[in-house]
Every structure is written in structure tokens, then in C-alpha cells.
Motif scaffolding. Sequence first.
Motif: not given
Length: 326
Positions: A126-135
Motif C-alpha cells: 500500500s505504501r509503495l502504491r501511495a508513492l505512485g510506483v507501479a507494483v
Amino acid sequence: LREYYQRQKLFMTPRLLGLAAALLLATAALAGPAPLRLLDDAGREVALGHAARRIVTLAPHLTELVYAAGAGDRLVAVGKYSDWPPEALAKPVVSDAFAVNYEALAKLEPDLVLVWGSGTPERIKSRLRALGVAVYEIEIRDVDGLIDTLRRIGRLAGTEGVAQARAQAIASDWAALKARYAGRKPVRVFFQLWDAPLMTLNGQHLISSAIAACGGTNVFAELPTLTATVSWETAVQRDPELVVTAGPAGQMAQPGRWSAFRQVSATRHGQFAHVEGDLLARSGPRFVDGARELCEAIDDARRGLPQPVFGLQKAASGPTGPNPAR
């Protein structure tokens, strides 16, 4: 005059076609490349504007898969314990099983982060997606899934040719392994993940597919979760003919508490095996190599051949085993 216009028509047609083609190409260039869209193993659609050029992996098996797919030169960071192939050791480490250095990861400006579906905590995803990173989540449950994952990583990285070749090689090796051990006498197998508490895996686990391919029977295949704690009493009642542990290469099997239960077939016949964990326990491109090692151990147990076991005779010298419910 008629002949003149006919000639002009002949000359104009290819010119017009060429102009139309040029206009189409120019339009496509202005629009940019078509976005790449793929579903991950969590059912989420992940879109990239172009083939990934800066990839981060958050688990060792994902690192191995990226290299196997021909995209190792696009890896900018990896998760802890990413030690294969050897060149992976030179990559920056930005995570372990429980935490991510988000600041370091952000500075690398990745365009794709590969995470382990069941192994990476949801808060990290969730934190990675919140940073705008393609996960992109990856969860491998069988060899078909392993092969498909390789192909998808090849698509994401634009290295389809290399990925397809490696996927096909794994598929061929797996088919050959299953054919070799097909029809052999079943062997009851307990795969021990941990001894205190006693832990094993169910029939949906990738390792269980290797047990089955080798002609073994997972004595806890019916467990509702991939891995679970089981009681010693129940494990003894299942009477495994072979107990398998995994860990560093070159180690001998250590029966541990099993040596006290002489009513168990594996203990009576000294059938304890140790396989290289990085090959079999990682859901990576070397899995079939680990399965091959497991098959050899199961086949030795099937034929009653002695296994290299540390400390079994001394530990099993008592006339009867203790109460397994303790």
C-alpha cells in the motif's frame, strides 16, 4: 490526352499511399507507444508506458526470475538475501522481509517494483502504491505458474525472447522429471519447515508439487493453509517414510526429535534427507534442480538405501519412543 491522365493516375497512387503511411507514422509517434497492461497475481491491472527500464525486486526469488528473463541489467535494487546469480550481490539492497527503505527506493526512480504476493506485507504494498510506483504482485503456486511468471516478466521488461527460451527449458526439464518418476511406488513424505514448533506445508504449496512429481505423498496435503504448525502427536500418527528438511547446501540431515519416535517408519529405517533450500524453497528458475535433488532422496527411501544422517544412531538407541503429545 486519355493516355496522359492514365499515366498520372499510375504515378499518383503510390505517392498518395506513401503520404498516407507517413501521416500514420507521425500520428503514432505523437501519441507515443501503446501502454503495456498486464494483470498481476492479485488480479490488479498494472500499466506501464514502456518496457520497464528500472526494476526493483523485494524478494530473492523475484531477483532470480528477473535475471532468468534476461532483464538483470535493468535491476536497480533488490531485497535482502538476493544472492543468485552472483552478480545480484552487487545490487543495492532496499528491503528485507519486514521493511523497505522508501527514501533509498524513491531516489532510484524505479518504473516497476516486483513484490511477493504472500510474502510482502500489505502495508508495504500500500505504501509503495501511495508513492505512485507501479507494483506488480507475483505468487507462484505451481510450475505452470513459474513458467507463466517468467514470460510475464519478459513482457514487462521487453525481453520476451530470452524469457520465452528459459520458460520453455524449465517446462521441458519439468516434464522429463515427471516422466522419469511416474508410476513408482509411493513414499509418505513429511516436509519439515521448522521443528519448534513443528511446521510443514500443504498440497497447494509449490514444494508439494515436487513431492508429487517424485512419486511421494505429502502426509499433510489436506491442511487449509500453505504452511501450518502441526502437533508431534499427529505427525507421528501419519507415519512418514521419509522426513525432509531444507537449508544450506552440503549439510547432512539431522533427525532431531524424530529420532525418539522409533514407531515412525522414517526413524526405524534412518530415512531423513536434507536438500538445498535455495533451489527448492525459492519459487525461482532453479526450482526443477531442487526438485531433482528431492526426487533422488525419495527414490533412495523407496529402495531402502541409507541416507547420510547426523546423530541418528545415538539419538534412537532407546527401546521405545516418548509420548509424542508432549
